[in-house]
Design an enzyme around this catalytic site. Structure first.
Site, PDB file in Angstrom:
ATOM      1  N   SER A   1       0.839  -1.204   0.000  1.00 50.16           N
ATOM      2  CA  SER A   1       0.000   0.000   0.000  1.00 50.16           C
ATOM      3  C   SER A   1       0.872   1.251   0.000  1.00 50.16           C
ATOM      4  CB  SER A   1      -0.920   0.021   1.228  1.00 50.16           C
ATOM      5  OG  SER A   1      -0.160   0.121   2.421  1.00 50.16           O
TER       6      SER A   1
ATOM      7  N   TYR B   1       7.892   9.441  16.147  1.00 51.13           N
ATOM      8  CA  TYR B   1       8.007   9.371  14.688  1.00 51.13           C
ATOM      9  C   TYR B   1       9.203  10.181  14.209  1.00 51.13           C
ATOM     10  CZ  TYR B   1       6.578   9.622   9.781  1.00 51.13           C
ATOM     11  OH  TYR B   1       6.541   9.534   8.409  1.00 51.13           O
TER      12      TYR B   1
END
Length: 253
Positions: free
Chosen positions: A15, A159
């Protein structure tokens, strides 16, 4: 590196940026192994591009090694590794309920950083044992960083830390692998129209796009994929992190 006929592995290949990269590399003639946690999605993508599907947790040493061996059995030694697998869980270091759960931080670091490193170390080892290609390359690695590595927003501590480490890893890895003819580069994408973003309300997508100087739109995963291909095919490009972001700079929040 000429892509026609070489083996390639794309993690997170079922994806988003990984799927776009798998399509682009297959169109260039590479024999692509689509590696993803979701085997069904990986098989669907592999069928679309004429590749092979392999399922693994990129941060699991044994599972990753088995997946690389499976890809090698199908396509020969992978000369190109594209690391797109990652997660973007958010959370403040100190929130309303107290300090961030250490496990939440560790999870992001494990997938984004350790997963990238794990796949790179295993794939690069196999590349180093292969004969050089006609241009002298033995292989190439393209890792996925983020503009959050440079301007991490509030709530992006895990992150940003994981992606900043990928940027920092690029030069020492490229220097180490230079003796065996393996290049290491990274791409730091901005805000792209991936499944995560496309699931947001259209109003929010429009607001994100409006904050990008030029072009004032979200990034197309195909543009990321073409950058992967450019890096793979351009031998003199080594130890670099390319920002791909429409000139946007993230605000604090």
């Amino acid at each position: 590196m000429k892509l026609d006929g070489i083996g390639a592995i794309v993690t997170g290949g079922a994806s988003g940026l990984g799927a776009a990269s798998a399509r682009e590399l297959a169109a260039a003639g590479a024999r692509v192994a689509v590696l993803d946690m979701n085997r069904d999605a990986a098989e669907a993508m592999a069928q679309e591009i004429g590749g092979v599907a392999v399922a693994a947790d990129v941060a699991d040493p044994d599972a990753a090694e088995a997946a690389i061996a499976e890809a090698e059995a199908a396509h020969g030694t992978a000369r190109l590794l594209v690391n797109c697998a990652g997660i973007a869980d958010a959370g403040r270091i100190v929130g309303r309920d107290g300090p961030m759960d250490l496990g939440a931080f560790e999870k992001v670091i494990r997938v984004n950083l350790l997963g990238t490193f794990n796949m790179m170390r295993l794939a690069a080892h196999r590349m180093s044992l292969a004969e050089p290609l006609e241009d002298g390359d033995r292989g190439a690695v393209v890792n996925t960083a983020s503009i959050a590595a440079y301007e991490g927003q509030i709530g992006q501590s895990a992150y940003a830390a994981s992606k900043g480490a990928i940027v920092a890893l690029t030069l020492p890895a490229a220097r180490e692998f230079a003796r065996t003819g393996i290049r290491v580069n990274a791409i730091a994408p901005g805000i792209f129209l991936t499944p995560m973003v496309s699931a947001m309300p259209q109003e929010l997508q429009d607001a994100l796009a409006a904050g990008i100087p030029y072009p004032a739109r979200l990034g197309d995963p195909a543009e990321f994929a073409r950058t992967v291909r450019y890096i793979a095919e351009t031998q003199y490009l080594n130890a670099e992190t390319i920002r791909l972001d429409g000139a946007v700079r993230l605000q604090p929040k």
